[in-house]
Write an enzyme that holds these catalytic residues in place. Sequence first.
Site, mmCIF file in Angstrom:
data_model
loop_
_atom_site.group_PDB
_atom_site.id
_atom_site.type_symbol
_atom_site.label_atom_id
_atom_site.label_comp_id
_atom_site.label_asym_id
_atom_site.label_seq_id
_atom_site.Cartn_x
_atom_site.Cartn_y
_atom_site.Cartn_z
ATOM 1 N N ASP A 195 0.874 -1.154 0.000
ATOM 2 C CA ASP A 195 0.000 0.000 0.000
ATOM 3 C C ASP A 195 0.924 1.219 0.000
ATOM 4 O O ASP A 195 2.092 1.122 0.392
ATOM 5 C CB ASP A 195 -0.879 -0.022 1.256
ATOM 6 N N ASP A 239 -0.092 4.919 0.961
ATOM 7 C CA ASP A 239 -0.343 5.843 2.067
ATOM 8 C C ASP A 239 -0.201 5.136 3.412
ATOM 9 O O ASP A 239 -0.925 4.179 3.693
ATOM 10 C CB ASP A 239 -1.752 6.433 1.963
#
Length: 224
Positions: free
Chosen positions: A12, A14
Site C-alpha cells: 500500500d 499511504d
Amino acid sequence: MNIANTKACIFDLDGVIVDTVPAHFVARKSIADELGVPFNEEDNEHLKGVSRIDSMKKILSMGNLTKTEQEILELTQRKNDIYVEIISKMTPADILPGVTDFIQLLKDNGVKIAIGSSSKNTPVILKCVGLQNEFEAIVDGNGVTHSKPDPEVFLKGAEVLGVAPAECVVFEDAISGVEAAKRGGMKCIGVGDPAILHEADLVIADMTHMTLETFNAIANEELH
C-alpha cells in the site's frame, strides 16, 4: 534469504511507503468544517484505504447531510485539490523509515515488488519522493473499479507481476486493506497498531522492524 513461498510483495502507499495521513486529515477537515461536520483524527483513521467518493459520503453521513451526486463530486474535487497541494511538496525525505532499505533487500533477493493503492494520486506521490521507477507494477485508483476492502487492487497487482495470490505478501496500514489482502488469498503484514490491524498475519510498528527473520517467518508460513 529463504523466501520459498513468497515471490512478490505488494505495498500500500499511504501510511506504508509515505505518511499522507496528515495531508488527508487537513484536506478532509477543511471540507468537514465548511459543512459544519465535526471531524477529528480518529474519524480520519477510519477512512484509511477508502476511495475519494466513499470518504466524502462517510463525512456527509456523519453530519446527516444529503447532497446530490454532482455536489458530492464537487466537494470531493475540492478536498483533493487541497490534498494535492500538500503532497506536491513531498520529497524523498518523506519516505518512511526502513522502506528504502527493505525494498532494496527484496530486489537483491529476486522478490518482485508492486504498489497496490486506492489513491488516484499515486503517480504524483511516487514522482515527488523519487520512487516512480522502483516498482515492477503500479496498480492504483486510476485502474481499478472497486476500492478496498475489495481485493481487486491486489489481485491486479499479482496478475501484472505474474504470480499467484498465495505467493504474495501485502503490506498494509488500514483495516480495509488488510481485509482486501486476506480476501484476495494473500498473506498480510500490518504496519501500525496491533489493536487495529489484528486481522493481519503479523503487525509491525513500522518498516524498520521488517527484518530478514520476520520476513522469512511469514514467507514460510510460520506466523499465524
